[in-house]
Scaffold this active site. Structure first.
Site, PDB file in Angstrom:
ATOM      1  N   GLY A  49      42.109  44.535  49.729  1.00 57.16           N
ATOM      2  CA  GLY A  49      42.873  44.222  48.517  1.00 57.16           C
ATOM      3  C   GLY A  49      44.104  45.059  48.264  1.00 57.16           C
ATOM      4  N   GLU A 103      43.767  52.168  45.771  1.00 54.04           N
ATOM      5  CA  GLU A 103      42.797  51.086  45.537  1.00 54.04           C
ATOM      6  C   GLU A 103      43.473  49.956  44.760  1.00 54.04           C
ATOM      7  OE1 GLU A 103      40.374  49.566  46.396  1.00 54.04           O
ATOM      8  OE2 GLU A 103      38.517  50.014  45.349  1.00 54.04           O
ATOM      9  N   ASP A 104      43.011  48.742  44.956  1.00 48.76           N
ATOM     10  CA  ASP A 104      43.595  47.625  44.221  1.00 48.76           C
ATOM     11  C   ASP A 104      43.121  47.585  42.772  1.00 48.76           C
ATOM     12  OD1 ASP A 104      40.996  46.919  44.923  1.00 48.76           O
ATOM     13  OD2 ASP A 104      41.506  44.928  45.684  1.00 48.76           O
ATOM     14  N   ASP A 107      36.768  48.428  38.881  1.00 46.05           N
ATOM     15  CA  ASP A 107      36.030  47.560  37.972  1.00 46.05           C
ATOM     16  C   ASP A 107      34.852  48.363  37.412  1.00 46.05           C
ATOM     17  OD1 ASP A 107      35.744  44.378  37.458  1.00 46.05           O
ATOM     18  OD2 ASP A 107      33.762  45.205  37.817  1.00 46.05           O
ATOM     19  N   LYS A 135      39.851  48.248  34.891  1.00 45.81           N
ATOM     20  CA  LYS A 135      39.236  47.530  33.765  1.00 45.81           C
ATOM     21  C   LYS A 135      38.378  48.539  33.001  1.00 45.81           C
ATOM     22  CE  LYS A 135      38.737  43.104  36.213  1.00 45.81           C
ATOM     23  NZ  LYS A 135      37.757  42.217  36.881  1.00 45.81           N
ATOM     24  N   PHE A 156      38.721  38.028  35.464  1.00 47.75           N
ATOM     25  CA  PHE A 156      38.865  38.014  36.918  1.00 47.75           C
ATOM     26  C   PHE A 156      40.311  37.674  37.282  1.00 47.75           C
ATOM     27  CE2 PHE A 156      38.757  36.137  41.148  1.00 47.75           C
ATOM     28  CZ  PHE A 156      38.065  37.133  41.834  1.00 47.75           C
ATOM     29  N   ASP A 163      42.067  38.794  45.996  1.00 50.38           N
ATOM     30  CA  ASP A 163      41.685  37.444  46.413  1.00 50.38           C
ATOM     31  C   ASP A 163      40.622  36.803  45.529  1.00 50.38           C
ATOM     32  OD1 ASP A 163      39.557  39.200  47.333  1.00 50.38           O
ATOM     33  OD2 ASP A 163      38.809  37.453  48.416  1.00 50.38           O
TER      34      ASP A 163
HETATM   35  P1  5GP Z   1      33.905  48.155  41.579  1.00 47.92           P
HETATM   36  O1  5GP Z   1      33.073  48.833  42.626  1.00 47.92           O
HETATM   37  O2  5GP Z   1      34.831  49.095  40.866  1.00 47.92           O
HETATM   38  O3  5GP Z   1      33.040  47.377  40.616  1.00 47.92           O
HETATM   39  O4  5GP Z   1      34.712  47.022  42.293  1.00 47.92           O
HETATM   40  C1  5GP Z   1      35.869  47.257  42.998  1.00 47.92           C
HETATM   41  C2  5GP Z   1      36.181  46.081  43.875  1.00 47.92           C
HETATM   42  O5  5GP Z   1      35.750  44.840  43.291  1.00 47.92           O
HETATM   43  C3  5GP Z   1      37.660  45.943  44.058  1.00 47.92           C
HETATM   44  O6  5GP Z   1      38.128  46.722  45.140  1.00 47.92           O
HETATM   45  C4  5GP Z   1      37.830  44.462  44.277  1.00 47.92           C
HETATM   46  O7  5GP Z   1      37.663  44.170  45.645  1.00 47.92           O
HETATM   47  C5  5GP Z   1      36.701  43.834  43.498  1.00 47.92           C
HETATM   48  N1  5GP Z   1      37.144  43.327  42.175  1.00 47.92           N
HETATM   49  C6  5GP Z   1      36.813  43.805  40.962  1.00 47.92           C
HETATM   50  N2  5GP Z   1      37.374  43.088  39.981  1.00 47.92           N
HETATM   51  C7  5GP Z   1      38.106  42.129  40.586  1.00 47.92           C
HETATM   52  C8  5GP Z   1      38.953  41.068  40.080  1.00 47.92           C
HETATM   53  O8  5GP Z   1      39.168  40.846  38.881  1.00 47.92           O
HETATM   54  N3  5GP Z   1      39.550  40.287  41.030  1.00 47.92           N
HETATM   55  C9  5GP Z   1      39.368  40.483  42.367  1.00 47.92           C
HETATM   56  N4  5GP Z   1      40.015  39.661  43.192  1.00 47.92           N
HETATM   57  N5  5GP Z   1      38.583  41.466  42.866  1.00 47.92           N
HETATM   58  C10 5GP Z   1      37.967  42.283  41.978  1.00 47.92           C
END
Ligand code: 5GP
Length: 179
Positions: A49, A103-104, A107, A135, A156, A163
């Site tokens: 991402g 990082e993209d 979440d 977020k 989302f 993606d």
């Molecule tokens: P975390 O471990 O912080 O819950 O999730 C991080 C990963 O979840 C990100 O690197 C991404 O790949 C994915 N992710 C979380 N939220 C979104 C979103 O709104 N859209 C997309 N496309 N990916 C997300």
């Protein structure tokens, strides 16, 4: 009227236009240039991402630095039931060096928390997180995110490298899922 795109079976509307993204990327890059002056950080961009964000961010960095594109792999260890995570593609020796994770989106924060744990085993001198998006409403762990371009609601999103089921990464704006 806001721009709507279709990605596979879902509709998304523009929520962050290209100009806003670019301005925020420049702001964060300037902060990194200032904070890391005199150091030679290693950027670790987490695939897939972050590839677009990393490409834009790096071109605003004007201090000596390296970048490596890494992937977080999970697998079941032999003889254990726990999940083991490794950083794939870490082809730079980070021992004793400052590392900036690119990082993209953060979440729940669990991915970054795992990444920090694993990276610490490679003994860098410091680790900072630089994320395009955060977020705050979804965060489940306490995480020190030093560099964040933008905070967003719990929706989302796709675009600018992010993606939906493999599609939608190839846009200049960021889009939010329509109800
Ligand atoms: P975390 O471990 O912080 O819950 O999730 C991080 C990963 O979840 C990100 O690197 C991404 O790949 C994915 N992710 C979380 N939220 C979104 C979103 O709104 N859209 C997309 N496309 N990916 C997300």
């Amino acid at each position: 009227m806001s721009k709507i795109i279709q990605v596979k079976d879902k509709k998304f509307a523009v929520s962050i236009p290209e100009e806003k993204i670019q301005a925020e990327v420049k702001r964060v890059a300037a902060a990194i240039n200032r904070d890391y002056a005199g150091q030679e950080p290693v950027f670790l961009a987490v695939l897939n991402g972050s590839f677009v964000f990393a490409a834009d961010l790096m071109r605003e960095i004007d201090i000596p630095c390296e970048i490596s594109f890494v992937r977080l792999a999970s697998y079941q260890g032999m003889g254990t039931t726990g999940e083991i995570r490794e950083i794939m593609g870490l082809n730079v020796d980070v021992t004793g060096r400052p590392v900036i994770i690119v990082e993209d989106i953060v979440d729940t924060g669990l991915t970054m928390a795992h990444m920090l744990d694993t990276l610490k085993k490679h003994n860098p001198s410091s680790i900072d997180i630089c994320t395009l998006l955060l977020k705050p409403g979804k965060l489940q762990v306490s995480l020190d995110v030093r560099y964040c371009c933008m905070e967003i609601p719990n929706d989302f999103i796709v675009g600018y490298g992010l993606d939906y089921d493999g599609y939608g990464r190839n846009t200049k704006d960021i889009y939010t899922l329509c109800d």
